[in-house]
Design a protein around this motif. Structure first.
Motif, short mmCIF file in Angstrom:
data_model
loop_
_atom_site.label_atom_id
_atom_site.label_comp_id
_atom_site.label_asym_id
_atom_site.label_seq_id
_atom_site.Cartn_x
_atom_site.Cartn_y
_atom_site.Cartn_z
N CYS A 22 4.18 3.63 1.99
CA CYS A 22 3.83 3.67 1.77
C CYS A 22 2.55 3.46 0.03
CB CYS A 22 2.65 2.89 2.80
SG CYS A 22 1.28 3.31 3.07
N CYS A 47 -4.73 1.72 7.81
CA CYS A 47 -3.96 2.29 6.29
C CYS A 47 -4.40 3.61 6.78
CB CYS A 47 -3.73 1.51 5.46
SG CYS A 47 -3.99 -0.38 5.60
N TYR A 50 -3.30 5.66 9.23
CA TYR A 50 -1.33 6.07 9.60
C TYR A 50 -1.05 6.65 8.06
CZ TYR A 50 3.12 4.99 6.69
OH TYR A 50 4.52 4.34 6.43
N THR A 104 -5.01 -1.31 -1.05
CA THR A 104 -4.29 -1.11 0.67
C THR A 104 -3.13 -2.87 0.08
OG1 THR A 104 -5.35 -2.36 1.59
CG2 THR A 104 -5.25 0.49 2.29
N CYS A 105 -2.49 -3.30 1.25
CA CYS A 105 -1.78 -3.98 0.93
C CYS A 105 -2.57 -5.47 0.79
CB CYS A 105 -0.28 -4.54 2.50
SG CYS A 105 0.69 -3.84 1.88
N SER A 138 1.98 -1.76 -1.32
CA SER A 138 3.15 -1.61 -1.08
C SER A 138 3.76 -2.46 -0.81
CB SER A 138 2.61 -0.47 0.81
OG SER A 138 2.68 0.42 0.43
#
Ligand code: SF4
Length: 453
Positions: A22, A47, A50, A104-105, A138
């Protein structure tokens, strides 16, 4: 499965075991290569977990990455307060020189105006560290999009006009700490002052500590970042980088820094281009130790040719790594059956056409792809060897094809930080591993085992 243009058509819509990572992960790696920097992911806590898991597994170093930890409330009403609290916590606990924010997304999806939040914060506080924000959705890009965008963001943050310096600035892309150390040694041997962005050669592959270091020492200093726009030349590894993400293009357009964009120096042709560029820029001839290493590499190609000739390979990973591997394959006589990357459609194909047209014309190319795609391809068209990162292990195991690990992530083996692929020396090391994997496979399937051919 393959159309006339040799790009492979997908047979399913869902992604399983993607051949990419990502975008904030790529940005975090860049921030880990800046001296005194702390990455902060604006979005969900998962996130950061991960990404830490992947980065720790590969580099085997403790990795701190902060998160603004969105909740249901933040998702609906915005994460400004969380962002400001996260920055305050980082300042209190880490005292960084720079905070690198990647969105992040979730933050990207709800349209967080990070710039506005930061203007409010910095307007009322002049004791903050430097803060850089990079947009890393991402759902629109891979870890390499995040990586290149973050390099450009940090350089842009500090760029200013001034008298030209003798330094050369290098943007090496995502290589190993060992590769970074090798490149620094090469510049030293050419007597060329170097600024490298990023530089995680120490921060992600340091020694053991007596006491925990919240931010490991090393990395590109803020002074060096300020100098980038005044360097006498810029070198960038990566032929897949779009102009709008290229930092070399930015420095050339905005500060007239002469730029030299080239493939990762893996293989003889790509290494020759790198060394000859340094020879021209420095005014020195190639140091004899590298000329000797080149001869040893040619000798290794000759010695190993009988094992490589006629073999077929699947190569995969980041676009620029795949291009460099394709170039190596064309030098050593292994036919590339398939190139695969999780990149945007046509990105890999265009980069291959620019760098290794012979492979672009003959190999099947899977873009925006996952390892289910590769599995389907290899069941139809078996290959002798796979070359790429550890996420391809499931395919290698199911189809009993040897895998040579290179790229990111390599989290199922020791020593990913010390895998060297660049220059004549790095090419020899990778070449030996490829040839030995072919010999291993042949020995395994032989009735007599030991083979001398
Ligand atoms: S939600 Fe997006 S940013 Fe977060 S880990 Fe998944 S891909 Fe990465």
């Amino acid at each position: 499965m393959t159309d006339k243009s040799n790009s492979v058509q997908k047979t399913h819509t869902s992604t399983r075991n993607a051949c990419k990572l990502c975008a904030p992960l790529g940005a975090s790696l860049v921030f880990k290569g800046i001296e005194g920097a702390m990455p902060l992911l604006h979005g969900s806590q998962g996130c950061a977990t991960y990404i830490r898991r992947y980065v720790i597994g590969h580099f085997r170093e403790p990795i701190d990455i902060a998160s603004s930890s969105f909740t249901e409330h933040t998702t609906v009403f915005g994460g400004g307060e969380n962002l400001l609290r996260a920055i305050a916590n980082i300042v209190n606990q880490y005292n960084p020189k720079l905070i690198g924010i990647a969105t992040t997304c979730l933050a990207e999806t709800i349209g967080e105006d990070v710039g506005l939040h930061l203007r409010v914060l910095t307007g009322s506080n002049d004791e903050l560290p430097q803060i850089v924000h990079v947009s890393t959705p991402s759902f629109k890009g891979t870890h390499m999009d995040g990586f290149f965008s973050a390099v450009r963001a940090v350089v842009k943050k500090f760029a200013k006009a001034g008298a030209t310096l003798p330094d050369t600035v290098l943007f090496p892309g995502l290589l190993s700490p060992e590769d970074y150390r090798y490149i620094k040694q090469v510049f030293h041997d050419f007597q060329m002052p170097l600024v490298m962005v990023p530089d995680f050669s120490e921060t992600l592959d340091g020694g053991s500590w007596d006491e925990y270091q919240k931010i490991p020492s090393g990395g590109t200093s803020l002074t060096e970042l300020e100098n980038c726009s005044r360097c006498s030349a810029a070198i960038e590894f990566g032929m897949s980088i779009p102009d709008e993400q290229s930092t070399a293009v930015y420095l050339n357009d905005s500060f007239a820094v002469p730029s030299h964009r080239m493939a990762i120096p893996l293989g003889i042709e790509n290494s020759d281009r790198f060394f000859s560029t340094l020879a021209v820029l420095s005014g020195h001839s190639v140091p004899s130790k590298y000329a000797k290493a080149r001869k040893r590499l040619v000798d290794a190609y000759v010695d190993g040719h009988k094992y490589a000739a006629g073999k077929t390979a699947a190569i995969y990973g980041e676009e620029d790594l795949v291009c460099a591997l394709a170039s190596l394959m064309s030098e050593i006589g292994i036919t590339v059956s398939v190139c695969i990357s999780g990149c945007k459609p046509s990105s890999l194909k265009k980069a291959l056409e620019r760098t290794v047209p012979s492979v672009a014309a003959t190999a099947s190319i899977l873009e925006d792809a996952d390892f289910e795609d590769l599995m389907g391809f290899m069941q139809q068209s078996p290959v002798d060897i796979m070359i790429g990162h550890s996420k391809g292990y499931s395919v290698c195991r199911k189809l009993s094809v040897p895998l040579v690990r290179v790229g990111f992530p390599v989290h199922d083996r020791m020593g990913a930080q010390r895998i060297r692929i660049v220059g004549y020396e790095g090419t020899i090391e990778l070449y030996d591993r490829i040839i030995n994997a072919i010999i291993d496979k042949r020995q395994e399937s032989s009735d007599i085992g030991y083979l001398t051919w």
